[in-house]
Every structure is written in structure tokens, then in C-alpha cells.
Design a protein around this motif. Structure first.
Motif, PDB file in Angstrom:
ATOM      1  N   LEU A   1      27.084  -5.398 -15.622  1.00 18.82           N
ATOM      2  CA  LEU A   1      26.800  -5.513 -14.187  1.00 18.82           C
ATOM      3  C   LEU A   1      25.815  -4.413 -13.801  1.00 18.82           C
ATOM      4  O   LEU A   1      26.125  -3.225 -13.910  1.00 18.82           O
ATOM      5  N   VAL A   2      24.617  -4.845 -13.390  1.00 21.35           N
ATOM      6  CA  VAL A   2      23.545  -3.896 -13.093  1.00 21.35           C
ATOM      7  C   VAL A   2      23.347  -3.817 -11.587  1.00 21.35           C
ATOM      8  O   VAL A   2      23.183  -4.844 -10.933  1.00 21.35           O
ATOM      9  N   GLY A   3      23.365  -2.616 -11.021  1.00 18.56           N
ATOM     10  CA  GLY A   3      23.213  -2.481  -9.570  1.00 18.56           C
ATOM     11  C   GLY A   3      22.267  -1.355  -9.198  1.00 18.56           C
ATOM     12  O   GLY A   3      22.406  -0.240  -9.698  1.00 18.56           O
TER      13      GLY A   3
ATOM     14  N   ALA B   1      24.991  -5.654  -7.832  1.00 24.37           N
ATOM     15  CA  ALA B   1      26.412  -5.288  -7.804  1.00 24.37           C
ATOM     16  C   ALA B   1      26.942  -5.271  -6.380  1.00 24.37           C
ATOM     17  O   ALA B   1      27.658  -4.360  -5.967  1.00 24.37           O
ATOM     18  N   GLY B   2      26.574  -6.295  -5.615  1.00 22.67           N
ATOM     19  CA  GLY B   2      27.173  -6.491  -4.293  1.00 22.67           C
ATOM     20  C   GLY B   2      28.406  -7.363  -4.426  1.00 22.67           C
ATOM     21  O   GLY B   2      28.963  -7.543  -5.533  1.00 22.67           O
ATOM     22  N   LEU B   3      28.826  -7.942  -3.313  1.00 23.64           N
ATOM     23  CA  LEU B   3      30.038  -8.765  -3.337  1.00 23.64           C
ATOM     24  C   LEU B   3      29.868  -9.974  -4.261  1.00 23.64           C
ATOM     25  O   LEU B   3      30.761 -10.294  -5.053  1.00 23.64           O
ATOM     26  N   ALA B   4      28.721 -10.647  -4.167  1.00 19.64           N
ATOM     27  CA  ALA B   4      28.531 -11.848  -4.980  1.00 19.64           C
ATOM     28  C   ALA B   4      28.547 -11.501  -6.476  1.00 19.64           C
ATOM     29  O   ALA B   4      29.121 -12.239  -7.282  1.00 19.64           O
ATOM     30  N   GLY B   5      27.934 -10.383  -6.826  1.00 20.48           N
ATOM     31  CA  GLY B   5      27.900  -9.978  -8.237  1.00 20.48           C
ATOM     32  C   GLY B   5      29.292  -9.691  -8.764  1.00 20.48           C
ATOM     33  O   GLY B   5      29.723 -10.222  -9.802  1.00 20.48           O
TER      34      GLY B   5
ATOM     35  N   ALA C   1      22.324  -6.700  17.563  1.00 19.66           N
ATOM     36  CA  ALA C   1      23.365  -6.734  18.595  1.00 19.66           C
ATOM     37  C   ALA C   1      24.516  -5.805  18.223  1.00 19.66           C
ATOM     38  O   ALA C   1      25.077  -5.110  19.080  1.00 19.66           O
ATOM     39  N   GLU C   2      24.872  -5.766  16.964  1.00 19.54           N
ATOM     40  CA  GLU C   2      25.992  -4.905  16.560  1.00 19.54           C
ATOM     41  C   GLU C   2      25.591  -3.427  16.612  1.00 19.54           C
ATOM     42  O   GLU C   2      26.396  -2.570  17.002  1.00 19.54           O
ATOM     43  N   VAL C   3      24.358  -3.130  16.221  1.00 19.44           N
ATOM     44  CA  VAL C   3      23.894  -1.743  16.306  1.00 19.44           C
ATOM     45  C   VAL C   3      23.841  -1.307  17.773  1.00 19.44           C
ATOM     46  O   VAL C   3      24.268  -0.200  18.121  1.00 19.44           O
TER      47      VAL C   3
ATOM     48  N   ALA D   1      22.180 -12.024  -8.548  1.00 18.41           N
ATOM     49  CA  ALA D   1      22.963 -11.767  -7.323  1.00 18.41           C
ATOM     50  C   ALA D   1      22.379 -10.553  -6.608  1.00 18.41           C
ATOM     51  O   ALA D   1      23.099  -9.623  -6.236  1.00 18.41           O
ATOM     52  N   THR D   2      21.048 -10.578  -6.416  1.00 15.08           N
ATOM     53  CA  THR D   2      20.380  -9.378  -5.904  1.00 15.08           C
ATOM     54  C   THR D   2      20.320  -9.332  -4.381  1.00 15.08           C
ATOM     55  O   THR D   2      19.722  -8.405  -3.821  1.00 15.08           O
ATOM     56  N   GLY D   3      20.904 -10.311  -3.692  1.00 11.09           N
ATOM     57  CA  GLY D   3      21.036 -10.186  -2.245  1.00 11.09           C
ATOM     58  C   GLY D   3      19.710 -10.245  -1.519  1.00 11.09           C
ATOM     59  O   GLY D   3      18.815 -11.015  -1.878  1.00 11.09           O
ATOM     60  N   ALA D   4      19.594  -9.404  -0.504  1.00 13.46           N
ATOM     61  CA  ALA D   4      18.403  -9.429   0.342  1.00 13.46           C
ATOM     62  C   ALA D   4      18.049  -8.004   0.763  1.00 13.46           C
ATOM     63  O   ALA D   4      18.899  -7.120   0.774  1.00 13.46           O
ATOM     64  N   ASP D   5      16.773  -7.827   1.076  1.00 14.64           N
ATOM     65  CA  ASP D   5      16.276  -6.514   1.511  1.00 14.64           C
ATOM     66  C   ASP D   5      15.790  -6.604   2.953  1.00 14.64           C
ATOM     67  O   ASP D   5      15.151  -7.592   3.330  1.00 14.64           O
TER      68      ASP D   5
HETATM   69  P1  FAD Z   1      24.130  -7.856  -1.341  1.00 13.44           P
HETATM   70  O1  FAD Z   1      25.356  -7.467  -0.603  1.00 13.44           O
HETATM   71  O2  FAD Z   1      22.807  -7.542  -0.713  1.00 13.44           O
HETATM   72  O3  FAD Z   1      24.198  -7.224  -2.792  1.00 13.44           O
HETATM   73  C1  FAD Z   1      23.106  -7.282  -3.671  1.00 13.44           C
HETATM   74  C2  FAD Z   1      23.035  -6.014  -4.464  1.00 13.44           C
HETATM   75  O4  FAD Z   1      22.008  -6.166  -5.431  1.00 13.44           O
HETATM   76  C3  FAD Z   1      22.646  -4.803  -3.633  1.00 13.44           C
HETATM   77  O5  FAD Z   1      23.532  -3.755  -3.867  1.00 13.44           O
HETATM   78  C4  FAD Z   1      21.245  -4.464  -4.107  1.00 13.44           C
HETATM   79  O6  FAD Z   1      20.972  -3.076  -4.082  1.00 13.44           O
HETATM   80  C5  FAD Z   1      21.262  -4.976  -5.523  1.00 13.44           C
HETATM   81  N1  FAD Z   1      19.925  -5.274  -6.031  1.00 13.44           N
HETATM   82  C6  FAD Z   1      18.875  -5.829  -5.379  1.00 13.44           C
HETATM   83  N2  FAD Z   1      17.812  -5.934  -6.180  1.00 13.44           N
HETATM   84  C7  FAD Z   1      18.190  -5.450  -7.379  1.00 13.44           C
HETATM   85  C8  FAD Z   1      17.535  -5.296  -8.631  1.00 13.44           C
HETATM   86  N3  FAD Z   1      16.259  -5.688  -8.819  1.00 13.44           N
HETATM   87  N4  FAD Z   1      18.222  -4.739  -9.668  1.00 13.44           N
HETATM   88  C9  FAD Z   1      19.518  -4.357  -9.496  1.00 13.44           C
HETATM   89  N5  FAD Z   1      20.177  -4.478  -8.334  1.00 13.44           N
HETATM   90  C10 FAD Z   1      19.525  -5.019  -7.294  1.00 13.44           C
HETATM   91  N6  FAD Z   1      28.069 -11.548   7.047  1.00 13.44           N
HETATM   92  C11 FAD Z   1      29.029 -12.164   7.765  1.00 13.44           C
HETATM   93  O7  FAD Z   1      29.401 -13.288   7.438  1.00 13.44           O
HETATM   94  N7  FAD Z   1      29.578 -11.558   8.857  1.00 13.44           N
HETATM   95  C12 FAD Z   1      29.187 -10.323   9.265  1.00 13.44           C
HETATM   96  O8  FAD Z   1      29.694  -9.811  10.260  1.00 13.44           O
HETATM   97  C13 FAD Z   1      28.174  -9.656   8.537  1.00 13.44           C
HETATM   98  N8  FAD Z   1      27.757  -8.417   8.885  1.00 13.44           N
HETATM   99  C14 FAD Z   1      26.796  -7.803   8.159  1.00 13.44           C
HETATM  100  C15 FAD Z   1      26.374  -6.511   8.540  1.00 13.44           C
HETATM  101  C16 FAD Z   1      25.394  -5.866   7.804  1.00 13.44           C
HETATM  102  C17 FAD Z   1      24.953  -4.484   8.206  1.00 13.44           C
HETATM  103  C18 FAD Z   1      24.796  -6.500   6.703  1.00 13.44           C
HETATM  104  C19 FAD Z   1      23.718  -5.804   5.915  1.00 13.44           C
HETATM  105  C20 FAD Z   1      25.209  -7.759   6.325  1.00 13.44           C
HETATM  106  C21 FAD Z   1      26.212  -8.419   7.044  1.00 13.44           C
HETATM  107  N9  FAD Z   1      26.644  -9.692   6.687  1.00 13.44           N
HETATM  108  C22 FAD Z   1      27.630 -10.316   7.415  1.00 13.44           C
HETATM  109  C23 FAD Z   1      26.059 -10.393   5.543  1.00 13.44           C
HETATM  110  C24 FAD Z   1      26.830 -10.150   4.255  1.00 13.44           C
HETATM  111  O9  FAD Z   1      27.135  -8.814   4.121  1.00 13.44           O
HETATM  112  C25 FAD Z   1      25.973 -10.634   3.093  1.00 13.44           C
HETATM  113  O10 FAD Z   1      25.866 -12.040   3.197  1.00 13.44           O
HETATM  114  C26 FAD Z   1      26.545 -10.233   1.745  1.00 13.44           C
HETATM  115  O11 FAD Z   1      26.517  -8.855   1.606  1.00 13.44           O
HETATM  116  C27 FAD Z   1      25.755 -10.873   0.612  1.00 13.44           C
HETATM  117  O12 FAD Z   1      26.240 -10.408  -0.605  1.00 13.44           O
HETATM  118  P2  FAD Z   1      25.334 -10.415  -1.919  1.00 13.44           P
HETATM  119  O13 FAD Z   1      26.188  -9.863  -2.984  1.00 13.44           O
HETATM  120  O14 FAD Z   1      24.692 -11.734  -2.067  1.00 13.44           O
HETATM  121  O15 FAD Z   1      24.120  -9.426  -1.595  1.00 13.44           O
END
Ligand code: FAD
Length: 385
Positions: free
Chosen positions: A31-33, A9-13, A145-147, A99-103
Motif C-alpha cells: 500500500l503506497v501513500g 492510502a486513503g479510505l478507498a485504498g 460552506a463547511e469552512v 485509489a489516488t483520490g483527488a487533488d
Molecule cells: P482520498 O481520500 O483522496 O485518498 C487518496 C490518497 O491517495 C491520498 O492520501 C493521496 O495523498 C494519495 N495519493 C494521491 N496521488 C498519489 C500518488 N501518485 N502516489 C501515492 N499516493 C497518492 N464526503 C461525504 O460523503 N461527506 C462529507 O461530508 C465529506 N466531507 C469532506 C470534507 C473534506 C475536507 C474532504 C477533502 C472530503 C470530504 N468528502 C466528504 C469526500 C470524501 O472524503 C472523499 O470522497 C474520500 O476521501 C475519497 O476517498 P479516496 O480514498 O478515494 O481518496
């Protein structure tokens, strides 16, 4: 398709849910998050949230109006034919969005360390960035760098430990990265230094030196969050392998965002980018593909970072070996471009030159050739080169 399950449930989800409804899908959506928050944006976490200028970054969306069964705090644990196993039972589906993103990757050692991926991570770290605190940031990539920017602003005593020869070396190469090292004014930047382990009270470097720290932050990269798919009958390689339609190897399944490695027609390469722009825009294609429409995802990838008072932007994709040219010297505003052998543009990296970014991205998209001699004159707009 009757029931679509979106895992993550991130942006992509959430954008995929919006795109499904936008395309007239009338069936059920779940939508599972894993997190307990509703969907939010991550880029501000290391920027306005860490700087104390905002507290939350929720995505502007109406889950009720989208008629989505949102299950916060629920993790997917496995994928079986036609069903996702979760921490709260099985969910049967006939369309699946991954759409589970990255860890974040953690450092070895038993001492306390912060990572920065979630809103909760950001709040915890912000509370620790107090004046005079000794902060060791490990990794001089985008997040590091941002931190470091926020920690310096908060009055901390900051050390940045980077294994590579320059900041950002992994992302854009050591040569460009070296131009950014001058921004680390007032920060003890240790290049070519490796952390052995995080211990109580600081970090031990390879070679034995100990850096005292009240706060240790690991900014050493992320891995696609696909462990839950390890036993599934699905192609995984640096994330979920998807085609140019974002379809995974399993029928009725798409993957999108940080976890998806898609085939790019434009670059004739498989790309997996960790960029907000991809999480924002790829879901349109994922939703269309899931509904059986013919859509192709083939953007010029785009990323930005705000560090040490500079707006840093990157667009394109530059395999090793492209020619690197600069527009402007390292002090002030400058950009770098990667030219291919046929003088077409592969990628652009812009520091406080947003026009170069916008024009460069367009030129990459159009595939037009540039004149290398005009290009190195920063006074000549890129579109006139
Ligand atoms: P995510 O945002 O990671 O969402 C995935 C979600 O899925 C998470 O909430 C996670 O908890 C959940 N999930 C994972 N595994 C499971 C599971 N097994 N079951 C259920 N849920 C699960 N990009 C830029 O272009 N410019 C920037 O300045 C920039 N700054 C960033 C700063 C930070 C601190 C971070 C962390 C990222 C930044 N990014 C930036 C990258 C951008 O935020 C990511 O590319 C974007 O969040 C990807 O979205 P997503 O939905 O694919 O993944």
C-alpha cells in the motif's frame, strides 16, 4: 495474483486491502501513500477537526494484521507494463488498485492560500481561524460552506466569494442553492463574483475590487489525482475510466474512490462522485473483480454535509431536465426531489429531514413511481407517496 499494489492510502485504498484479505487473498499486498499519515477519514476535517473537537480521524484498521507492506510518504510517479514507478523505486505487481483520490484546485496568484484536503491542511487552517481574523473563502460549494461555518463559529470576519448565482449551484442547481443562501447570516456572501488572483494581504476580484484578508481559503473543487498515469496505456477521462466491475482498461487493474469514473447500470451514465460512501463500499467490488469474481458496483450514490447547523444530505443522480419538487418551505426543515418523466425518483436533497433521505434512497433503488401531488405535502412520508 501474487502481488497486489494499491496506490493511494486513503479510505478507498485501505478498504480495498481489507476487502482483499476478507475474500481470502493470501498473496503480498503493498500500500503506497503520498501522505506520511496512516489512512484517515476526510469528512471530519471540515467539521470536528476544524471546529477543534477532534485532532485526528484515523480509520479503525489494523495494518499489521492485514499483512500489508505500508509505504507512507511514497508517491507513484508513472505506470509501466507490470510495474509502478515510485519516488522510492519500482514496484512490480500482477494486480493493481488505483485509489489516488483527488487533488484540490488552487486559485491563481502568488499570495498565500489554504486548501483543505489533508489532515495537515486542516491543522494549518484551524490555527489561522482566530477571533477577528478576516477570512475570505472562495467557493460556496460543500467544502466552502463547511469552512465558512467553522470560521464564523471561531469568531472570524468571513466573506464568501462564489462565481455562481447561488451557493451549491454546481452541485444541486441555483434554485435549491438559493434556498441555502439565508444560512450565511453574518457572512458577507458575494455571489456572481470571480477571483482574479490571490495576492499578499487578500484577493483581487475580476473587475478590480480588492478584499483584504488574513486568511484565504480556496474551496473551488478538486481534480482526480491521475497525472501520474498520463503516459500509461490506460483510458482516462475525468479520472480513470472503469466498467461496472470497476475494471480499468488495462488487464489486472481496478480503480476505486474519488479517482474512478464507473459505468452505472442503474443510471445508464458514467459517474464519478467524490463521496465518502463510495470510498467505503466500492472497494468490495474492486477487490472481487481483481480476484476474478463477478461483482457489479451500482449504488444509489449518497453524500452528506454539515453546514450552518443543518444536516444536508443528497442521494441519487439528477441529470439536467428532471422535474424539481419541494417538500416544505425554505425556512425550517425541507427537502427537494427530482422526478423523471415517468414519475420515478432520480434524486433527493434533504435538509434536516433524514427520513426523506433514507426513504428516498430506497425508492430510487427500487425504481418505484411516486404521486407528485402527495409528494409536495411534507407531512406525508415519502414512502407513502
Ligand atoms: P482520498 O481520500 O483522496 O485518498 C487518496 C490518497 O491517495 C491520498 O492520501 C493521496 O495523498 C494519495 N495519493 C494521491 N496521488 C498519489 C500518488 N501518485 N502516489 C501515492 N499516493 C497518492 N464526503 C461525504 O460523503 N461527506 C462529507 O461530508 C465529506 N466531507 C469532506 C470534507 C473534506 C475536507 C474532504 C477533502 C472530503 C470530504 N468528502 C466528504 C469526500 C470524501 O472524503 C472523499 O470522497 C474520500 O476521501 C475519497 O476517498 P479516496 O480514498 O478515494 O481518496
Amino acid at each position: 495474483v501474487d502481488h497486489v499494489v494499491v496506490v493511494g492510502a486513503g479510505l478507498a485504498g485501505v478498504r480495498t486491502v481489507e476487502a482483499l484479505r476478507g475474500r481470502g487473498f493470501g498473496g503480498r499486498i503493498t500500500l503506497v501513500g503520498r501522505e506520511r499519515h496512516r489512512p484517515y477519514d476526510r469528512p471530519p476535517l471540515t467539521k470536528s477537526v476544524l471546529l477543534g473537537e477532534s485532532d485526528t480521524t484515523f480509520v479503525d484498521t489494523d495494518l499489521a494484521a492485514l499483512r500489508v507492506a505500508f509505504r507512507p510518504g511514497v508517491s507513484a510517479t508513472a505506470l509501466r507494463p507490470g510495474a509502478v514507478e515510485t519516488t522510492e523505486g519500482e514496484l512490480r505487481f500482477d494486480g493493481l488498485v488505483i485509489a489516488t483520490g483527488a487533488d484540490p484546485v488552487r486559485l491563481p496568484g502568488d499570495g498565500p492560500q489554504h486548501v483543505l484536503r489533508t489532515l495537515d491542511d486542516a491543522h494549518e487552517l484551524r490555527a489561522a481561524l482566530v477571533p477577528g481574523a478576516r477570512v475570505v473563502v472562495v467557493g460556496a460549494g460543500w467544502v466552502g460552506a463547511e469552512v465558512a461555518t467553522a470560521a464564523r463559529r471561531a469568531g472570524c470576519v468571513v466573506t464568501v466569494v462564489e462565481a455562481g448565482p447561488a451557493p451549491l449551484a454546481l452541485a444541486v442547481g441555483a434554485e435549491i442553492g438559493a434556498r441555502t443562501a439565508r444560512w450565511y447570516d453574518g457572512i458577507d456572501l458575494r455571489l456572481g463574483a470571480m477571483v482574479h488572483s490571490v495576492e499578499e494581504g487578500g484577493v483581487e476580484l475580476v473587475g478590480g475590487e480588492f478584499l483584504d484578508a488574513h486568511v484565504v481559503v480556496a474551496g473551488i473543487g478538486v481534480r482526480p489525482a491521475v497525472q501520474w498515469l498520463a503516459d500509461a496505456d490506460l483510458d482516462l477521462h475525468n479520472g480513470v475510466v472503469v466498467d461496472e466491475h470497476l475494471r480499468a482498461s488495462l488487464p489486472g487493474t481496478v480503480a476505486v474512490g474519488d479517482c474512478a469514473a464507473w459505468w452505472s447500470r442503474r443510471f445508464q451514465d458514467r459517474l464519478r462522485v467524490e463521496h465518502w460512501d463510495t470510498a467505503l463500499n466500492a472497494p468490495e467490488v474492486a477487490a472481487a473483480s481483481l480476484l476474478g469474481e463477478d461483482a457489479v458496483y451500482d449504488p444509489v450514490p449518497y453524500f452528506w454535509s454539515e453546514q450552518f447547523g443543518h444536516m444536508v444530505q443528497y442521494a441519487g443522480h439528477h441529470p439536467a431536465g428532471e422535474r424539481l419538487l419541494y417538500r416544505g418551505g425554505p425556512e425550517g426543515k425541507w427537502s427537494a426531489v427530482w422526478l423523471r418523466g415517468d414519475d420515478t425518483l432520480a434524486a433527493v436533497f434533504a435538509v434536516d429531514r433524514p427520513r426523506d433521505l433514507v426513504q428516498g434512497r430506497r425508492i430510487i433503488g427500487a425504481g418505484s413511481r411516486l404521486d407528485a401531488e402527495r409528494l409536495v405535502d411534507p407531512e406525508v412520508p415519502l414512502r407513502d407517496c
